[in-house]
Enzyme design. Structure first.
Site, PDB file in Angstrom:
ATOM      1  N   HIS A 185      26.938-104.134 100.604  1.00 55.59           N
ATOM      2  CA  HIS A 185      26.092-104.086  99.413  1.00 55.59           C
ATOM      3  C   HIS A 185      24.949-103.098  99.577  1.00 55.59           C
ATOM      4  O   HIS A 185      24.634-102.678 100.687  1.00 55.59           O
ATOM      5  CB  HIS A 185      25.546-105.477  99.063  1.00 55.59           C
ATOM      6  CG  HIS A 185      24.625-106.075 100.084  1.00 55.59           C
ATOM      7  ND1 HIS A 185      25.072-106.901 101.105  1.00 55.59           N
ATOM      8  CD2 HIS A 185      23.283-105.992 100.255  1.00 55.59           C
ATOM      9  CE1 HIS A 185      24.041-107.295 101.832  1.00 55.59           C
ATOM     10  NE2 HIS A 185      22.937-106.749 101.345  1.00 55.59           N
ATOM     11  N   GLU A 193      18.595-113.460  95.341  1.00 55.32           N
ATOM     12  CA  GLU A 193      19.478-112.320  95.092  1.00 55.32           C
ATOM     13  C   GLU A 193      20.426-112.602  93.949  1.00 55.32           C
ATOM     14  O   GLU A 193      20.811-113.749  93.707  1.00 55.32           O
ATOM     15  CB  GLU A 193      20.292-111.981  96.347  1.00 55.32           C
ATOM     16  CG  GLU A 193      21.369-113.023  96.652  1.00 55.32           C
ATOM     17  CD  GLU A 193      22.515-112.530  97.537  1.00 55.32           C
ATOM     18  OE1 GLU A 193      22.312-111.653  98.381  1.00 55.32           O
ATOM     19  OE2 GLU A 193      23.630-113.060  97.366  1.00 55.32           O
ATOM     20  N   GLN A 196      23.093-105.551  94.988  1.00 48.15           N
ATOM     21  CA  GLN A 196      22.304-106.766  95.201  1.00 48.15           C
ATOM     22  C   GLN A 196      20.896-106.530  94.654  1.00 48.15           C
ATOM     23  O   GLN A 196      20.139-105.736  95.208  1.00 48.15           O
ATOM     24  CB  GLN A 196      22.237-107.048  96.711  1.00 48.15           C
ATOM     25  CG  GLN A 196      21.402-108.249  97.118  1.00 48.15           C
ATOM     26  CD  GLN A 196      21.117-108.244  98.623  1.00 48.15           C
ATOM     27  OE1 GLN A 196      20.659-107.238  99.153  1.00 48.15           O
ATOM     28  NE2 GLN A 196      21.399-109.343  99.296  1.00 48.15           N
ATOM     29  N   HIS A 209      17.634-101.635 101.122  1.00 52.63           N
ATOM     30  CA  HIS A 209      18.473-101.508 102.321  1.00 52.63           C
ATOM     31  C   HIS A 209      19.917-101.221 101.952  1.00 52.63           C
ATOM     32  O   HIS A 209      20.326-101.428 100.816  1.00 52.63           O
ATOM     33  CB  HIS A 209      18.396-102.773 103.195  1.00 52.63           C
ATOM     34  CG  HIS A 209      18.935-104.015 102.560  1.00 52.63           C
ATOM     35  ND1 HIS A 209      18.151-104.914 101.878  1.00 52.63           N
ATOM     36  CD2 HIS A 209      20.195-104.514 102.498  1.00 52.63           C
ATOM     37  CE1 HIS A 209      18.899-105.911 101.434  1.00 52.63           C
ATOM     38  NE2 HIS A 209      20.149-105.685 101.793  1.00 52.63           N
ATOM     39  N   GLU A 220      21.430-103.120 107.273  1.00 55.25           N
ATOM     40  CA  GLU A 220      21.868-104.496 107.514  1.00 55.25           C
ATOM     41  C   GLU A 220      23.338-104.486 107.918  1.00 55.25           C
ATOM     42  O   GLU A 220      24.131-103.719 107.369  1.00 55.25           O
ATOM     43  CB  GLU A 220      21.680-105.326 106.222  1.00 55.25           C
ATOM     44  CG  GLU A 220      22.089-106.787 106.339  1.00 55.25           C
ATOM     45  CD  GLU A 220      21.934-107.547 105.005  1.00 55.25           C
ATOM     46  OE1 GLU A 220      21.291-107.035 104.076  1.00 55.25           O
ATOM     47  OE2 GLU A 220      22.502-108.654 104.905  1.00 55.25           O
TER      48      GLU A 220
HETATM   49  C1  MC0 Z   1       9.382-100.865 105.533  1.00 60.04           C
HETATM   50  N1  MC0 Z   1       9.625 -99.556 105.736  1.00 60.04           N
HETATM   51  C2  MC0 Z   1      10.814 -99.250 105.203  1.00 60.04           C
HETATM   52  C3  MC0 Z   1      11.293-100.449 104.627  1.00 60.04           C
HETATM   53  N2  MC0 Z   1      10.384-101.430 104.853  1.00 60.04           N
HETATM   54  N3  MC0 Z   1      11.501 -98.113 105.148  1.00 60.04           N
HETATM   55  C4  MC0 Z   1      12.681 -98.143 104.522  1.00 60.04           C
HETATM   56  N4  MC0 Z   1      13.205 -99.244 103.949  1.00 60.04           N
HETATM   57  C5  MC0 Z   1      12.547-100.413 103.974  1.00 60.04           C
HETATM   58  N5  MC0 Z   1      13.059-101.500 103.415  1.00 60.04           N
HETATM   59  C6  MC0 Z   1       8.771 -98.602 106.435  1.00 60.04           C
HETATM   60  C7  MC0 Z   1       7.367 -98.590 105.870  1.00 60.04           C
HETATM   61  O1  MC0 Z   1       7.281 -97.703 104.790  1.00 60.04           O
HETATM   62  C8  MC0 Z   1       6.562 -98.144 107.055  1.00 60.04           C
HETATM   63  O2  MC0 Z   1       6.664 -96.752 107.193  1.00 60.04           O
HETATM   64  C9  MC0 Z   1       7.270 -98.796 108.217  1.00 60.04           C
HETATM   65  O3  MC0 Z   1       8.616 -99.020 107.786  1.00 60.04           O
HETATM   66  C10 MC0 Z   1       6.638-100.127 108.598  1.00 60.04           C
HETATM   67  O4  MC0 Z   1       6.563-100.884 107.429  1.00 60.04           O
HETATM   68  P1  MC0 Z   1       5.581-102.097 107.129  1.00 60.04           P
HETATM   69  O5  MC0 Z   1       5.264-102.088 105.702  1.00 60.04           O
HETATM   70  O6  MC0 Z   1       4.502-102.126 108.165  1.00 60.04           O
HETATM   71  O7  MC0 Z   1       6.544-103.292 107.277  1.00 60.04           O
HETATM   72  P2  MC0 Z   1       6.923-104.114 108.537  1.00 60.04           P
HETATM   73  O8  MC0 Z   1       7.091-103.224 109.741  1.00 60.04           O
HETATM   74  O9  MC0 Z   1       6.023-105.291 108.616  1.00 60.04           O
HETATM   75  O10 MC0 Z   1       8.361-104.620 108.055  1.00 60.04           O
HETATM   76  C11 MC0 Z   1       9.412-103.749 107.821  1.00 60.04           C
HETATM   77  C12 MC0 Z   1      10.696-104.436 108.293  1.00 60.04           C
HETATM   78  C13 MC0 Z   1      10.788-105.799 107.587  1.00 60.04           C
HETATM   79  C14 MC0 Z   1      11.851-103.520 107.901  1.00 60.04           C
HETATM   80  C15 MC0 Z   1      10.646-104.618 109.827  1.00 60.04           C
HETATM   81  O11 MC0 Z   1      10.784-105.621 106.186  1.00 60.04           O
HETATM   82  C16 MC0 Z   1      11.965-106.610 107.992  1.00 60.04           C
HETATM   83  O12 MC0 Z   1      11.937-107.296 109.011  1.00 60.04           O
HETATM   84  N6  MC0 Z   1      13.084-106.552 107.207  1.00 60.04           N
HETATM   85  C17 MC0 Z   1      14.309-107.291 107.550  1.00 60.04           C
HETATM   86  C18 MC0 Z   1      14.489-108.509 106.699  1.00 60.04           C
HETATM   87  C19 MC0 Z   1      14.581-108.190 105.205  1.00 60.04           C
HETATM   88  O13 MC0 Z   1      14.271-107.090 104.772  1.00 60.04           O
HETATM   89  N7  MC0 Z   1      14.934-109.228 104.409  1.00 60.04           N
HETATM   90  C20 MC0 Z   1      15.072-109.113 102.951  1.00 60.04           C
HETATM   91  C21 MC0 Z   1      16.479-108.892 102.562  1.00 60.04           C
HETATM   92  P3  MC0 Z   1       5.365 -95.834 107.408  1.00 60.04           P
HETATM   93  O14 MC0 Z   1       5.945 -94.462 107.516  1.00 60.04           O
HETATM   94  O15 MC0 Z   1       4.536 -96.078 106.209  1.00 60.04           O
HETATM   95  O16 MC0 Z   1       4.780 -96.349 108.693  1.00 60.04           O
HETATM   96  S1  MC0 Z   1      17.423-110.298 102.958  1.00 60.04           S
HETATM   97  C22 MC0 Z   1      18.985-110.054 102.421  1.00 60.04           C
HETATM   98  O17 MC0 Z   1      19.262-109.057 101.839  1.00 60.04           O
HETATM   99  C23 MC0 Z   1      19.945-111.221 102.693  1.00 60.04           C
HETATM  100  C24 MC0 Z   1      19.647-112.356 101.777  1.00 60.04           C
HETATM  101  C25 MC0 Z   1      21.408-110.825 102.548  1.00 60.04           C
HETATM  102  O18 MC0 Z   1      21.732-109.645 102.314  1.00 60.04           O
HETATM  103  O19 MC0 Z   1      22.256-111.720 102.723  1.00 60.04           O
END
Ligand code: MC0
Length: 133
Positions: free
Chosen positions: A7, A43, A54, A78, A128
């Site tokens: 997705h 979602e 999604q 993502h 992912e």
């Molecule tokens: C943050 N950044 C991204 C981003 N999120 N870049 C691309 N895509 C994204 N989604 C970038 C920011 O712009 C920043 O860049 C740097 O990464 C650090 O960001 P932050 O704002 O300080 O954020 P963090 O580090 O606290 O968290 C980012 C992180 C987090 C990706 C680690 O969102 C995470 O753990 N995601 C995994 C879980 C998730 O997303 N769950 C929701 C979907 P700069 O250059 O400004 O430093 S769950 C889902 O979809 C499930 C239900 C499923 O599919 O079944």
């Protein structure tokens, strides 16, 4: 082994409005809705070929999607690859020096097993891995 794009996740500020808009403009029907508390999202999935679009609404400001919307605004959040073995795919990424956000696979929607890799190591795209049961 990567089997397919599972997705593409799109962060939206208003899920109800986005579902209505996607359905109307693309002529697609939502096929699944699920609240995943663990990930802080609700979602809605639309089937497109063998993959899904999604739409992701945040369950709060202090969730990954809530923070993303605040910082970057609505858009592609993502890309999820469907794999046959999530643990093996994680090991491969780890061996190649990619930072994994999840140390072990977690439960995603549809009873999938999922794990995320850091966007900074994947060309600025949050990746992912999804293993379908
Ligand atoms: C943050 N950044 C991204 C981003 N999120 N870049 C691309 N895509 C994204 N989604 C970038 C920011 O712009 C920043 O860049 C740097 O990464 C650090 O960001 P932050 O704002 O300080 O954020 P963090 O580090 O606290 O968290 C980012 C992180 C987090 C990706 C680690 O969102 C995470 O753990 N995601 C995994 C879980 C998730 O997303 N769950 C929701 C979907 P700069 O250059 O400004 O430093 S769950 C889902 O979809 C499930 C239900 C499923 O599919 O079944």
């Amino acid at each position: 082994v990567i089997l397919d794009i599972d997705h593409i996740g799109i962060a939206v500020p208003d899920l109800k409005d986005a579902v209505e808009r996607y359905g109307r403009t693309l002529g697609v029907e939502p096929i699944h809705r699920e609240r995943v508390e663990d990930q802080g999202v609700e979602e809605v999935l639309f089937a497109v070929g063998s993959s899904f679009i999604q739409l992701l609404g945040a369950l709060g400001a202090d969730t990954p999607v809530g923070a993303f919307l605040e910082k970057r605004g609505p858009g592609v959040h993502h890309i999820a690859y469907r794999v046959d073995d999530v643990a093996a795919a994680m090991a491969r990424l780890r061996d190649e020096g990619v930072r994994l956000i999840d140390e072990t696979p977690r439960r995603g929607s549809r009873d999938t097993l999922i794990a995320f890799a850091h966007p900074k190591d994947m060309g600025g795209v949050l990746v992912e891995l999804v293993q379908v049961p």
